[in-house]
Design a protein around this motif. Sequence first.
Motif, PDB file in Angstrom:
ATOM      1  N   MET A  44      29.795 -12.519  84.914  1.00 52.96           N
ATOM      2  CA  MET A  44      28.393 -12.192  84.921  1.00 52.96           C
ATOM      3  C   MET A  44      26.660 -12.492  85.151  1.00 52.96           C
ATOM      4  N   LYS A  45      25.911 -11.701  85.910  1.00 55.56           N
ATOM      5  CA  LYS A  45      24.932 -13.164  85.951  1.00 55.56           C
ATOM      6  C   LYS A  45      23.951 -12.143  85.120  1.00 55.56           C
ATOM      7  N   MET A  46      23.412 -13.429  83.960  1.00 58.65           N
ATOM      8  CA  MET A  46      22.548 -12.210  83.764  1.00 58.65           C
ATOM      9  C   MET A  46      21.177 -13.032  83.049  1.00 58.65           C
ATOM     10  N   ASN A  47      20.127 -12.403  83.105  1.00 55.74           N
ATOM     11  CA  ASN A  47      19.048 -13.380  83.202  1.00 55.74           C
ATOM     12  C   ASN A  47      18.787 -13.737  81.518  1.00 55.74           C
ATOM     13  N   LEU A  48      17.875 -14.513  80.803  1.00 54.38           N
ATOM     14  CA  LEU A  48      17.503 -14.956  78.912  1.00 54.38           C
ATOM     15  C   LEU A  48      17.353 -13.462  78.243  1.00 54.38           C
ATOM     16  N   THR A  49      17.238 -12.229  78.771  1.00 52.45           N
ATOM     17  CA  THR A  49      16.834 -11.082  77.454  1.00 52.45           C
ATOM     18  C   THR A  49      18.174 -10.246  77.399  1.00 52.45           C
ATOM     19  N   GLU A  50      18.946 -10.468  79.090  1.00 54.66           N
ATOM     20  CA  GLU A  50      20.391  -9.879  78.477  1.00 54.66           C
ATOM     21  C   GLU A  50      21.303 -10.406  77.659  1.00 54.66           C
ATOM     22  N   ALA A 101      20.137 -12.644  75.472  1.00 54.62           N
ATOM     23  CA  ALA A 101      20.095 -12.801  74.103  1.00 54.62           C
ATOM     24  C   ALA A 101      20.725 -11.270  73.313  1.00 54.62           C
ATOM     25  N   ALA A 102      20.321 -10.619  74.185  1.00 50.40           N
ATOM     26  CA  ALA A 102      20.806  -8.997  73.786  1.00 50.40           C
ATOM     27  C   ALA A 102      22.616  -9.201  73.293  1.00 50.40           C
ATOM     28  N   SER A 103      23.415  -9.512  74.504  1.00 51.10           N
ATOM     29  CA  SER A 103      25.508  -9.830  74.296  1.00 51.10           C
ATOM     30  C   SER A 103      24.793 -10.666  73.575  1.00 51.10           C
ATOM     31  N   ALA A 104      24.551 -12.139  73.294  1.00 54.96           N
ATOM     32  CA  ALA A 104      24.816 -12.634  72.568  1.00 54.96           C
ATOM     33  C   ALA A 104      24.385 -13.023  70.862  1.00 54.96           C
ATOM     34  N   HIS A 105      23.246 -11.779  70.804  1.00 57.04           N
ATOM     35  CA  HIS A 105      23.011 -11.623  69.386  1.00 57.04           C
ATOM     36  C   HIS A 105      21.886 -12.755  68.699  1.00 57.04           C
ATOM     37  N   VAL A 106      20.837 -13.298  69.551  1.00 57.70           N
ATOM     38  CA  VAL A 106      20.596 -14.103  69.135  1.00 57.70           C
ATOM     39  C   VAL A 106      18.758 -14.067  70.200  1.00 57.70           C
ATOM     40  N   ASP A 107      17.709 -15.028  69.813  1.00 52.93           N
ATOM     41  CA  ASP A 107      16.342 -14.503  69.679  1.00 52.93           C
ATOM     42  C   ASP A 107      17.379 -15.685  71.308  1.00 52.93           C
ATOM     43  N   ALA A 108      15.909 -15.400  72.052  1.00 55.16           N
ATOM     44  CA  ALA A 108      16.008 -15.717  73.499  1.00 55.16           C
ATOM     45  C   ALA A 108      14.619 -16.798  72.778  1.00 55.16           C
ATOM     46  N   SER A 109      13.873 -17.213  72.330  1.00 56.35           N
ATOM     47  CA  SER A 109      13.449 -17.913  72.126  1.00 56.35           C
ATOM     48  C   SER A 109      14.534 -19.248  71.767  1.00 56.35           C
ATOM     49  N   ARG A 110      15.408 -18.295  71.132  1.00 57.83           N
ATOM     50  CA  ARG A 110      16.652 -20.088  70.524  1.00 57.83           C
ATOM     51  C   ARG A 110      17.385 -20.050  70.841  1.00 57.83           C
ATOM     52  N   ILE A 111      17.984 -19.428  72.596  1.00 59.75           N
ATOM     53  CA  ILE A 111      18.514 -19.662  73.818  1.00 59.75           C
ATOM     54  C   ILE A 111      17.732 -20.905  74.338  1.00 59.75           C
ATOM     55  N   GLU A 112      16.467 -20.639  74.851  1.00 52.43           N
ATOM     56  CA  GLU A 112      15.428 -21.839  74.752  1.00 52.43           C
ATOM     57  C   GLU A 112      15.561 -22.647  74.812  1.00 52.43           C
ATOM     58  N   ASP A 113      15.511 -22.341  73.400  1.00 56.39           N
ATOM     59  CA  ASP A 113      15.396 -24.297  72.325  1.00 56.39           C
ATOM     60  C   ASP A 113      17.214 -24.222  73.033  1.00 56.39           C
ATOM     61  N   ASP A 155      20.820 -30.621  83.336  1.00 55.07           N
ATOM     62  CA  ASP A 155      20.236 -29.616  83.747  1.00 55.07           C
ATOM     63  C   ASP A 155      20.238 -28.101  84.166  1.00 55.07           C
ATOM     64  N   HIS A 156      20.683 -27.433  82.665  1.00 55.31           N
ATOM     65  CA  HIS A 156      21.260 -25.689  82.900  1.00 55.31           C
ATOM     66  C   HIS A 156      19.726 -24.902  83.117  1.00 55.31           C
ATOM     67  N   SER A 157      20.048 -23.423  84.123  1.00 58.68           N
ATOM     68  CA  SER A 157      18.892 -23.280  84.537  1.00 58.68           C
ATOM     69  C   SER A 157      18.073 -22.193  82.797  1.00 58.68           C
ATOM     70  N   ALA A 158      17.039 -22.329  83.167  1.00 56.99           N
ATOM     71  CA  ALA A 158      16.641 -21.606  81.893  1.00 56.99           C
ATOM     72  C   ALA A 158      15.916 -19.772  82.347  1.00 56.99           C
ATOM     73  N   THR A 159      17.050 -19.610  83.002  1.00 57.86           N
ATOM     74  CA  THR A 159      16.571 -18.157  83.623  1.00 57.86           C
ATOM     75  C   THR A 159      17.352 -17.180  84.199  1.00 57.86           C
ATOM     76  N   GLU A 160      18.539 -18.328  83.964  1.00 60.28           N
ATOM     77  CA  GLU A 160      20.204 -17.511  84.878  1.00 60.28           C
ATOM     78  C   GLU A 160      21.335 -18.452  84.081  1.00 60.28           C
ATOM     79  N   PHE A 161      21.898 -16.735  83.714  1.00 60.96           N
ATOM     80  CA  PHE A 161      22.784 -16.904  83.038  1.00 60.96           C
ATOM     81  C   PHE A 161      24.448 -16.724  83.264  1.00 60.96           C
ATOM     82  N   ASP A 162      25.756 -17.202  82.824  1.00 61.22           N
ATOM     83  CA  ASP A 162      26.599 -16.223  83.265  1.00 61.22           C
ATOM     84  C   ASP A 162      27.604 -16.221  81.390  1.00 61.22           C
ATOM     85  N   ASP A 163      28.447 -15.366  82.357  1.00 63.33           N
ATOM     86  CA  ASP A 163      30.014 -15.177  80.309  1.00 63.33           C
ATOM     87  C   ASP A 163      29.660 -16.598  79.866  1.00 63.33           C
ATOM     88  N   SER A 164      30.497 -17.711  80.679  1.00 63.19           N
ATOM     89  CA  SER A 164      30.170 -18.480  80.209  1.00 63.19           C
ATOM     90  C   SER A 164      29.172 -19.263  79.000  1.00 63.19           C
TER      91      SER A 164
END
Length: 79
Positions: free
Chosen positions: A1-7, A9-21, A31-40
């Motif tokens: 399932m595709k997710m944005n950063l906010t989704e 972060a909520a699913s992982a229970h982690v701050d979005a800024s941490r994921i950006e790091d 070269d991972h996208s900073a805007t599109e994520f998936d279940d992996s």
Amino acid sequence: MKMNLTELAASAHVDASRIEDYVKNGLLGKDHSATEFDDSDLYWIDMIQCFQDNGTSLDDLSGLLPRCRKGQTQLTQVN
């Protein structure tokens, strides 16, 4: 399932800024996208959190996780 950063972060229970790091440090893949994520990405964030909880720095993880990702790929190819 595709997710944005906010989704993610909520699913992982982690701050979005941490994921950006994590993305900035290449921990979610080269070269991972900073805007599109998936279940992996949830799996890898869990792994990163586990390593960090045990004292591993982001810098050390930058060298370790590519090897973990390569090993996982090799294991899934062996059937």
